[in-house]
Design a protein around this motif. Structure first.
Motif: not given
Length: 266
Positions: A178-185
């Protein structure tokens, strides 16, 4: 090919955010396929027939689930007939109704959508890595693209899975925390990856639950009945992914986050 994915829809506020903003998101990004995780939509636990229909009428093409899949007994009455609903494929096959993947036709292109559940700090169901290999062998020659919703607690398990399938699937997007992470790749062999898409639901609470109850639990260390608020500011989280038309590889992944601090811009 463009896919929009929306993270775990949580309770009444999540329902409202989905119905209000998913049509706007689709108008902005114009995806060919829209996937929504619905395992928490019924007050944080499970899904009902009416809420399954609400997700579809809001604009979803596929509904994925997770560890709360069977929290509502009503699901047993319709899951086998719900052609666009998938639950984690690695639930024990001989005892579990429903299906764990679906093949969707999009303008003569076939997209496979697979739902899997991790086992670290969750129920020790069947091995998701082995189950993926079984499904992949069955559908790889039928699909131009394969999308995986990997519903799991730990970053390490999600990353381990993504690296093990890099280049064989088009995207692995995590859900559950439920917490969006900042590691989109984009991984080296072309698989789009995001550890967690985040949730769609209350913004000023804790993981979708009323914060006072969660804080009480930390203070007292005694059992507390968590509650999903029905009113208050909301958020909607997810991602949009673009894929090559020549290969199954991802070209771009971008976070979606709409909240009072990040208003929607069309």
């Amino acid at each position: 090919m463009r896919i929009v994915f929306i993270g775990d829809v949580m309770g009444p506020i999540g329902q409202e955010m989905l119905t209000d903003y998913l049509p706007k998101i689709k108008a902005k990004f114009r995806p060919q396929l829209t996937i929504v995780n619905g395992e928490n939509i019924a007050n944080g636990k499970g899904i009902t027939r009416a809420l399954y229909k609400l997700i579809l009428t809001s604009g979803a093409d596929v509904v994925t689930m997770g560890n709360h899949t069977f929290d509502k007994d009503e699901l047993y009455d319709f899951i086998d007939d719900a052609n666009k609903l998938i639950r984690p494929a690695n639930y024990p096959a001989n005892y579990t109704p429903g299906k764990g993947f679906v093949l969707i036709k999009v303008n003569q292109i076939t997209v496979g959508v697979i739902n899997l559940q991790g086992r670290v700090f969750l129920d020790a169901i069947d091995d998701p890595f082995a189950k993926f290999e079984e499904i992949y062998a069955e559908i790889k020659d039928q699909c131009q693209y394969i999308f995986v919703d990997f519903h799991a607690e730990t970053t390490s398990e999600k990353l381990g899975f993504a690296w093990s399938v890099d280049g064989r699937v088009s995207a692995v997007v995590g859900t559950h925390t439920h917490v969006q992470t900042n590691d989109a790749r984009i991984l080296p062999a072309g698989t789009a990856y995001l550890t967690d898409a985040g949730m769609t639901g209350p913004y000023n609470e804790i993981l979708g639950m009323t914060k006072g109850k969660v804080i009480e639990r930390f203070h007292t260390h005694r059992p507390v009945r968590f509650e999903t608020p029905a009113q208050g500011p909301g958020q909607i989280n997810g991602c949009v992914i673009d894929f090559s038309e020549q290969t199954n590889q991802a070209k771009h992944i971008e976070l979606i986050h709409i909240s009072p601090d990040h208003p929607f811009i069309d």
